[in-house]
Design an enzyme around this catalytic site. Sequence first.
Site, PDB file in Angstrom:
ATOM      1  N   HIS A 153      79.820 151.005   7.944  1.00 18.12           N
ATOM      2  CA  HIS A 153      78.538 150.731   7.282  1.00 18.12           C
ATOM      3  C   HIS A 153      77.808 152.034   6.926  1.00 18.12           C
ATOM      4  O   HIS A 153      77.607 152.327   5.770  1.00 18.12           O
ATOM      5  CB  HIS A 153      77.614 149.800   8.078  1.00 18.12           C
ATOM      6  CG  HIS A 153      78.224 148.466   8.365  1.00 18.12           C
ATOM      7  ND1 HIS A 153      78.635 147.621   7.359  1.00 18.12           N
ATOM      8  CD2 HIS A 153      78.537 147.858   9.537  1.00 18.12           C
ATOM      9  CE1 HIS A 153      79.158 146.531   7.898  1.00 18.12           C
ATOM     10  NE2 HIS A 153      79.121 146.654   9.209  1.00 18.12           N
ATOM     11  N   ASP A 166      84.980 143.097   6.316  1.00 21.46           N
ATOM     12  CA  ASP A 166      84.083 142.852   7.447  1.00 21.46           C
ATOM     13  C   ASP A 166      83.957 141.383   7.806  1.00 21.46           C
ATOM     14  O   ASP A 166      84.857 140.811   8.403  1.00 21.46           O
ATOM     15  CB  ASP A 166      82.720 143.498   7.145  1.00 21.46           C
ATOM     16  CG  ASP A 166      81.821 143.564   8.377  1.00 21.46           C
ATOM     17  OD1 ASP A 166      82.283 143.213   9.473  1.00 21.46           O
ATOM     18  OD2 ASP A 166      80.644 143.963   8.243  1.00 21.46           O
TER      19      ASP A 166
HETATM   20 ZN   LIG Z   1      81.867 144.798  11.656  1.00 21.56          ZN
END
Ligand SMILES: [Zn+2]
Length: 440
Positions: A266, A317
């Site tokens: 991220h 993800d």
């Molecule tokens: Zn994750």
Amino acid sequence: MSSYWAPYAWLPHGCQASVSFDVAQGRFAHVRVGVEPGAGQEILSGVTLPGLANGHSHTFHRGLRGRTHAEGGTFWTWREQMYALAAHLDPDLYLALARAVFAEMAQAGYTAVGEFHYLHHDQGGRPYVDPNAMGHALIQAASEAGIRLTLIDACYLVGGLSATGHLPLDPVQTRFADADVDHWAARVGQLEDDHQVRIGCAVHSVRAVPAKALNKISETAGERPLHVHLSEQPAENAATQAYYGRTPTELLDDHGLLGSRTTAVHATHLTDADIKALGSTQTSACFCPTTERDLADGIGPARRLADAGSPLTFGSDQQAMIDPFEELRGVEMHERLASGERGRFTPGDLIMMASEAGYRSLGWPDGGRIADGALADFVVVRSDTVRTTGTRPDQIAYAATAADVDQVVVAGEAVVRDGQHRLGSPARLLAAALDQLGTA
Ligand SMILES: [Zn+2]
């Protein structure tokens, strides 16, 4: 040995026409450009891309797709729904669901996946008889689905972080947690690489792992891939700053966790100093655009991280979408929205993130490129569909979707042909697994 000819293929120096290559013992050989097809060669169509890496995945989150939107909320309320789903899984269900999700990934054009694995123990938080039963279910699932796997086993020790310290585990989180960092290291030590599996390590996040455990995790990882969720939400930064007086990036840096083996997942909310620290240590940053927009995380500083020296990768993800082209475009399109400029990354930059940089971040430095001696993973994208007709071969990734993937080859073996996975329809596998889970 197999031999192929492609009208267009992405090689390390760009998209080339009339490319011939052989595959022997799972590796590319005799890659040549500008040649006519030879007798006995399989003629590919469209554009051939190197293997595409899904750098960050939690397979079981697939069970939440299209089921969490009516409630509104935030990342944190979504997380409650994810915990409720996690509570239902056991090794058999995990195998069925992961096999289906990995098949969906392969059919979408992913040839390798980094599974960030934190669901370790039984519903009461006790280790299974095989303490890696859930990890072994993932390894078996990937093998059956034909996708290369890096099993990134996450250390998870506490229930969160507030300004006054770490929080106790809540009942669902006991499934994620080992008794302490030594028990985590001992359990991970029992997992083994094989020809299509690499074992990696993760710090779940600085929320779930106290700083005093970080050195042991770093030592245990050694040269293996080391991943960490980093600054996905401002609340993580605020708690870390309040308790430690450091940003999450600074805390990892203090303990020697940044570096070329490490991937920050991220990396959305960073200070200028964080970007400099990640870039100067060549820490990779894995962007997950379809998740980050789904969970209202924000837009991370992709261009600035790349300029500072961080290789970029991407991942699906939480599986709001499984489509490598949507992730690849997402990095560029989010940059465009944030900057008011087009072409923040070149087509070649985006293919590099999707392939070679992703493979390296998952512990496969000899994969993700069509070159002599590299792992023979590749993806053929049709250029004659309603979406791709008329696109330039070097820009097809801006228009294609997972539905345009015609062939997927992993280690020289055909996993997808004519758009069909060798296990049959991933949708059928998913329906059966979700039905068992009670969420279909
Ligand atoms: Zn994750």
